[in-house]
Design a protein around this motif. Sequence first.
Motif, short mmCIF file in Angstrom:
data_model
loop_
_atom_site.label_atom_id
_atom_site.label_comp_id
_atom_site.label_asym_id
_atom_site.label_seq_id
_atom_site.Cartn_x
_atom_site.Cartn_y
_atom_site.Cartn_z
N LEU A 79 39.07 -6.86 -65.23
CA LEU A 79 38.41 -6.32 -67.27
C LEU A 79 37.18 -6.06 -67.23
O LEU A 79 37.19 -5.23 -68.53
CB LEU A 79 39.49 -7.36 -67.72
N ALA A 80 36.53 -7.09 -67.49
CA ALA A 80 35.41 -7.29 -67.80
C ALA A 80 34.20 -6.12 -66.47
O ALA A 80 32.98 -5.39 -67.53
CB ALA A 80 34.46 -8.41 -67.36
N ALA A 81 34.76 -5.68 -66.07
CA ALA A 81 33.63 -4.91 -65.07
C ALA A 81 34.76 -4.06 -65.40
O ALA A 81 33.72 -2.26 -65.52
CB ALA A 81 33.94 -4.90 -63.83
N GLY A 82 35.35 -3.19 -66.88
CA GLY A 82 35.14 -1.91 -67.07
C GLY A 82 36.99 -1.51 -66.29
O GLY A 82 36.69 -0.05 -66.38
N ASP A 83 37.35 -1.67 -65.81
CA ASP A 83 37.93 -1.56 -64.87
C ASP A 83 40.00 -2.40 -65.33
O ASP A 83 40.95 -2.76 -64.75
CB ASP A 83 38.53 -2.05 -63.28
N PRO A 84 40.55 -1.60 -66.64
CA PRO A 84 41.65 -2.01 -66.88
C PRO A 84 43.49 -1.86 -65.89
O PRO A 84 44.05 -2.39 -66.27
CB PRO A 84 41.75 -1.41 -68.13
N ALA A 85 42.77 -0.52 -65.89
CA ALA A 85 44.32 -0.14 -64.71
C ALA A 85 44.12 -1.85 -63.61
O ALA A 85 45.31 -2.02 -62.87
CB ALA A 85 44.31 0.89 -64.62
N GLY A 86 42.99 -1.50 -62.61
CA GLY A 86 43.03 -2.42 -61.73
C GLY A 86 43.19 -3.71 -61.94
O GLY A 86 44.03 -5.13 -61.67
N ALA A 107 44.09 -5.50 -71.48
CA ALA A 107 44.33 -4.57 -70.61
C ALA A 107 44.89 -3.57 -70.56
O ALA A 107 44.56 -2.23 -70.86
CB ALA A 107 43.77 -4.62 -69.02
N GLU A 108 46.15 -3.75 -70.42
CA GLU A 108 47.22 -2.80 -70.89
C GLU A 108 46.71 -2.04 -72.70
O GLU A 108 47.17 -0.89 -72.82
CB GLU A 108 48.18 -3.18 -71.28
N LEU A 109 46.36 -2.91 -73.10
CA LEU A 109 45.87 -2.18 -74.54
C LEU A 109 44.87 -1.37 -74.43
O LEU A 109 44.32 -0.29 -74.98
CB LEU A 109 45.57 -3.11 -76.21
N ALA A 110 43.56 -1.53 -73.40
CA ALA A 110 42.32 -0.52 -72.81
C ALA A 110 43.37 1.24 -72.98
O ALA A 110 42.72 2.32 -72.74
CB ALA A 110 41.48 -1.16 -72.64
#
Length: 316
Positions: free
Chosen positions: A111-118, A165-168
């Motif tokens: 999440l911090a790395a910008g990978d919300p799906a992962g 993450a799901e919100l993103a």
Amino acid sequence: MRFGVLGATQAYAADGSVLPVTGVRLRALLVLLLLDADRTVTPQRLTDGVYGDRPPEQAANALQSQVSRLRRSLPGVPIEFGPAGYRLAIDRQRVDVHRFTALAEAGRAALAAGDPAGAAALLRDALGLWRGEPLADVTVAPFAAAEAARLRQARLAAVEDRVEAELALAPAAAPLIAELRDLVAAHPLRERLHGLLMRALHGAGRRAEALAVYADARRVLAEELGTDPSAELVALHTALLRDDAAPPARLPSPLTSFVGRDGECGASGSCSARRGWSPCTDRAAPARPGWPPPSPPATTARCAWWSWPLSHPGRR
């Protein structure tokens, strides 16, 4: 072999058959070893965890007897004894709580790395390991209350990360709004949940409702802790007032570790007890009366009955 403590205590042999562990004291001993799997646990900690403040006269012999019983219940499971104590010599990832921790940390890093799906996939896997209340069948053990509280807060942090993450991925998802309303109702002093709900409502085009959530959060914090919202929540509110297309992305997770430290948490504990809440937040209630109270420094940890040592990405 695999073991579980995120629910009732479970032990499975390599072939998948159940290994029964009967008796509260025997299960308590196993849980203590599982919580520190592959690490040495001192005899004193095990004795305190199994017998509390009323150990038998021959405590060392009694503990050795319990360990022998546990070895018979778990054939093939190495329980080693050394100068410093006992060690359950198994892979920590064979224990659901350690698997949960690893997956939750990986999800938080994604999440911090910008990978919300992962991140969402990892966090769903982590939360899927939970089968109910942690340590459900050893609740009378002396260590269980504080340990279960820590685990519940770790789970709540993982839920927050998963929702973020799901919100993103789907900013206007109605199910997330419903879930967040339930979470805010259950944890009204947790600012990150208020912030997530505000963002979800904003993403769904419900700006007025998002602003109302902030007003509610500000009122509850003032009434219960005598404090103002954090700078992060204020910044989010300001962005919503301006109707920014992309409000601030996230609020930091709490960084406190006040589990079981009632003497240090009397201020917030007493105010929360009036409503039966179990808050988790990250700023201390004011130590003296007076309204408005002085603003605490940015590094002050917010006091709560139950919290946990959990690092936010980038803040070790």
